[in-house]
Design a protein around this motif. Structure first.
Motif, PDB file in Angstrom:
ATOM      1  N   SER A  16       0.851  -1.185   0.000  1.00 58.99           N
ATOM      2  CA  SER A  16       0.000   0.000   0.000  1.00 58.99           C
ATOM      3  C   SER A  16       0.887   1.236   0.000  1.00 58.99           C
ATOM      4  CB  SER A  16      -0.898   0.001   1.233  1.00 58.99           C
ATOM      5  OG  SER A  16      -1.678   1.167   1.258  1.00 58.99           O
ATOM      6  N   LEU A  17       0.338   2.331  -0.467  1.00 59.81           N
ATOM      7  CA  LEU A  17       1.050   3.600  -0.426  1.00 59.81           C
ATOM      8  C   LEU A  17       0.964   4.184   0.974  1.00 59.81           C
ATOM      9  CD1 LEU A  17      -0.287   5.106  -3.763  1.00 59.81           C
ATOM     10  CD2 LEU A  17       1.917   4.011  -3.383  1.00 59.81           C
ATOM     11  N   SER A  18       2.008   4.878   1.394  1.00 63.41           N
ATOM     12  CA  SER A  18       2.040   5.439   2.747  1.00 63.41           C
ATOM     13  C   SER A  18       0.870   6.370   3.044  1.00 63.41           C
ATOM     14  CB  SER A  18       3.353   6.178   2.983  1.00 63.41           C
ATOM     15  OG  SER A  18       4.361   5.264   3.232  1.00 63.41           O
ATOM     16  N   SER A  50      -2.232   4.311   3.648  1.00 60.88           N
ATOM     17  CA  SER A  50      -2.144   3.593   4.919  1.00 60.88           C
ATOM     18  C   SER A  50      -2.373   4.535   6.096  1.00 60.88           C
ATOM     19  CB  SER A  50      -0.781   2.933   5.056  1.00 60.88           C
ATOM     20  OG  SER A  50      -0.612   1.945   4.076  1.00 60.88           O
ATOM     21  N   ALA A  51      -1.819   5.736   6.023  1.00 62.46           N
ATOM     22  CA  ALA A  51      -2.011   6.709   7.098  1.00 62.46           C
ATOM     23  C   ALA A  51      -3.480   7.114   7.207  1.00 62.46           C
ATOM     24  CB  ALA A  51      -1.140   7.933   6.851  1.00 62.46           C
ATOM     25  N   LEU A  52      -4.123   7.361   6.075  1.00 58.99           N
ATOM     26  CA  LEU A  52      -5.540   7.720   6.077  1.00 58.99           C
ATOM     27  C   LEU A  52      -6.397   6.578   6.629  1.00 58.99           C
ATOM     28  CD1 LEU A  52      -7.783   9.719   5.309  1.00 58.99           C
ATOM     29  CD2 LEU A  52      -7.798   8.641   3.052  1.00 58.99           C
ATOM     30  N   ALA A  53      -6.087   5.364   6.231  1.00 57.71           N
ATOM     31  CA  ALA A  53      -6.830   4.208   6.736  1.00 57.71           C
ATOM     32  C   ALA A  53      -6.648   4.065   8.246  1.00 57.71           C
ATOM     33  CB  ALA A  53      -6.379   2.941   6.024  1.00 57.71           C
TER      34      ALA A  53
END
Length: 78
Positions: free
Chosen positions: A16-18, A21-24
């Motif tokens: 996944s893109l960083s 992943s941060a938003l998730a």
């Protein structure tokens, strides 16, 4: 559902893109507070601005989660 369950069982990691992943992570950590507060925001905006109602509900829930987290950390130190 079966495909998702199979992925959870047999695939140890998914790329996944960083930023995604941060938003998730932010959405996952604030999901309880989003659920608890969206009834205070969403009904007032849903008729005229449904997309704005969605994002406002998410923002209020995440903001509330941040406030609760900060307050509990502060109280814990007292």
């Amino acid at each position: 559902m079966f495909v998702g369950l199979a992925l959870l069982i047999w695939v140890p990691t998914l790329p996944s893109l960083s930023p995604i992943s941060a938003l998730a992570g932010v959405l996952a950590s604030g999901s309880l507070y989003i659920y608890l507060t969206h009834y205070q925001v969403y009904p007032y905006l849903q008729e005229d601005f449904p997309l704005t109602a969605l994002f406002a509900s998410l923002a209020v829930g995440i903001g509330y989660a941040a406030v609760v987290t900060r307050v509990t950390r502060t109280v814990r130190w007292l």
